[in-house]
Design an enzyme around this catalytic site. Sequence first.
Site, PDB file in Angstrom:
ATOM      1  N   THR A  15       0.869  -1.186   0.000  1.00 36.07           N
ATOM      2  CA  THR A  15       0.000   0.000   0.000  1.00 36.07           C
ATOM      3  C   THR A  15       0.906   1.236   0.000  1.00 36.07           C
ATOM      4  O   THR A  15       1.361   1.662  -1.057  1.00 36.07           O
ATOM      5  CB  THR A  15      -0.961   0.016   1.218  1.00 36.07           C
ATOM      6  N   LYS A  48       4.086  -7.313   4.159  1.00 36.09           N
ATOM      7  CA  LYS A  48       3.818  -5.914   3.787  1.00 36.09           C
ATOM      8  C   LYS A  48       3.615  -5.116   5.073  1.00 36.09           C
ATOM      9  O   LYS A  48       3.214  -5.660   6.098  1.00 36.09           O
ATOM     10  CB  LYS A  48       2.596  -5.800   2.893  1.00 36.09           C
ATOM     11  N   THR A  89       0.420  -6.678  13.274  1.00 31.85           N
ATOM     12  CA  THR A  89       0.085  -5.375  12.671  1.00 31.85           C
ATOM     13  C   THR A  89       0.620  -5.174  11.275  1.00 31.85           C
ATOM     14  O   THR A  89       1.011  -4.075  10.887  1.00 31.85           O
ATOM     15  CB  THR A  89       0.595  -4.203  13.508  1.00 31.85           C
ATOM     16  N   GLU A 143       6.547   4.607   7.004  1.00 30.02           N
ATOM     17  CA  GLU A 143       6.095   5.767   6.224  1.00 30.02           C
ATOM     18  C   GLU A 143       6.995   6.979   6.477  1.00 30.02           C
ATOM     19  O   GLU A 143       7.159   7.422   7.610  1.00 30.02           O
ATOM     20  CB  GLU A 143       4.629   6.070   6.560  1.00 30.02           C
ATOM     21  N   ASN A 156       0.186  10.661   5.940  1.00 26.70           N
ATOM     22  CA  ASN A 156      -0.979  10.323   6.751  1.00 26.70           C
ATOM     23  C   ASN A 156      -1.972  11.462   6.923  1.00 26.70           C
ATOM     24  O   ASN A 156      -3.025  11.280   7.521  1.00 26.70           O
ATOM     25  CB  ASN A 156      -0.527   9.806   8.109  1.00 26.70           C
ATOM     26  N   THR A 183      -7.433   9.712   0.249  1.00 28.39           N
ATOM     27  CA  THR A 183      -7.671  10.205  -1.122  1.00 28.39           C
ATOM     28  C   THR A 183      -6.446  10.060  -2.016  1.00 28.39           C
ATOM     29  O   THR A 183      -5.375   9.722  -1.555  1.00 28.39           O
ATOM     30  CB  THR A 183      -8.094  11.678  -1.077  1.00 28.39           C
TER      31      THR A 183
END
Lengths: 329, 329
Positions: B78, B104, B115, B202, B324, B329
């Site tokens: 993702t 992932k 998680t 991230e 984040n 979107t």
Amino acid sequence: VNSGNANACTGKQGLDDAIETAVYAAGLLNIEPQDVLVASTGVIGVQLPLERVLCGVKQAVSTLTPEGSGNTAMAIMTTDLVKKEIAVQIELQGRTVTIGAIAKGSGMIHPNMATMLAFITTDANIEAECLNKLLKSSVGISYNMISVDRDTSTNDMAAILANGLAANPVIDDEHSPDYKTFKAALDYVNTALAKKIARDGEGANHLVEVQVVGAADQNAARTIARSITASNLTKAAIFGHDANWGRILAAAGYSGAVFDPSRVDIYLGREKMCQNGMGLSFDEEKARKELERENVTIIVDLKSGDGQATAWGCDLSYDYVKINADYRT
Amino acid sequence: VNSGNANACTGKQGLDDAIETAVYAAGLLNIEPQDVLVASTGVIGVQLPLERVLCGVKQAVSTLTPEGSGNTAMAIMTTDLVKKEIAVQIELQGRTVTIGAIAKGSGMIHPNMATMLAFITTDANIEAECLNKLLKSSVGISYNMISVDRDTSTNDMAAILANGLAANPVIDDEHSPDYKTFKAALDYVNTALAKKIARDGEGANHLVEVQVVGAADQNAARTIARSITASNLTKAAIFGHDANWGRILAAAGYSGAVFDPSRVDIYLGREKMCQNGMGLSFDEEKARKELERENVTIIVDLKSGDGQATAWGCDLSYDYVKINADYRT
């Protein structure tokens, strides 16, 4: 209060320095050293420049005035952008009683007691035991319900001092009307300062208020409310004005408190996002408007009991990272 | 595995959809529905577009190959920037045994189990009970020791599948040399993937490895190591290459584990920052060099026992917030 150096992780030397500061201040003020409270805030692990501190104590003592609270609130700021002070007056049996308070805090805020500095003064005539009990309960619903970054601090203090000069009949019974009136005023003062600290969280653009209602008990409500205010993902979504309510429910879920996810309703301001644990199709534009307010309100209704609690936090912004990427220099 | 929609907080409809997916896949594969594992990752609280999912299942089944692991690792990404796969071979009594795995994960990473998604396959001939025990212990020192953002996830899975095709003498005794050899290989595989997930956190620029040694016991070491990797302030300091070791000691302190702060030594790579809980005067330039490495190592020596543990995390960057702030979107 020393600002800029936490005097934490400084070993025996740090403790000796704190004691020397208290003794020195006591001498200047002609009081007992054990009546002096020493508080520090700032970088961890660096020894105090004791001579400069003592010099500052001398200067502070020489400029003490009854109106000096605002200067103190200003002087103890570190990464704070606004000073935090408040005063209220109540009437107890015909006597005017004043409660004033100042606080500081902007980062390393996730109180497990206070994680910031708060100093409350009052001229109320009140028994020490009552005062202690009132402070503890008030801290529990104010400072202990805020989070900026989930990092609990090395330097925590909330102190209350009462001198009795208001000459109201002594408050010594927790079932008396005076006790309740004083409690309401004290809770108001501490909650107001706590919200100011959360709103002034490092890099924050929003004060985030999370109200949890309908929990099995108050503890569950507190745990869930705090978990949501502390969630980096929820905070980043608020920074981005993204109505990602799933992160709110996830933070409630991993909080450790027991609840039935299939009964949960979540509101963002006046907009309902989630009903019985499932997403509603909501108006994205209205949701974004709720997230653009300076004060963002999240309501989580667990529909399982009477427990409720409110916690305050802020969004997670680029500036939080910036401020903390190079704090020492 | 469905990527992009977590199928979490979707109520009975979500559960029904998961079951229907399993039944549909089982039909195509001519196996029992209870032998199908369903995993999802993505946005919370949105119903699955079931028709598209079933269509995807059909397409995936029709393109299954023994070499397809890399494609799967790619497909389940993702916000991941790199795909995470690994394979090792060991020899057990003359037979070659292979362990392969994909995973992932990039955000909402603070496993309390996993998680993230991890799928490990092996051709080892091994008893189910042994395999289960090995997976549990391996997850405990790998996936459960990473943190990107302290947000535990709604969607956790680490699954291991063994088909016995290597035809090695069955592993059914946890004291046997084969068990130990297999364990070492499995731990290597899972730890390697866990580190890849933390490095690909991230917005991350650094993999941060925190080694806690000299703890009273392993639990204390784990708790402290995880607390440090999860501290926003420590992570922001690493992003800014600021050797603010006080935050490391503070995070150890608020972890809840008991230790004597006056015995703690802290190293940043090869540079000692703190001895017996107090700061050393260290070379800022060398410390900055240690923080500029892609892999930053923090060693905390509590000098109080034999307990040790290693945890992995990453720095907290502007990009974490950016990713984040507008995830949906």
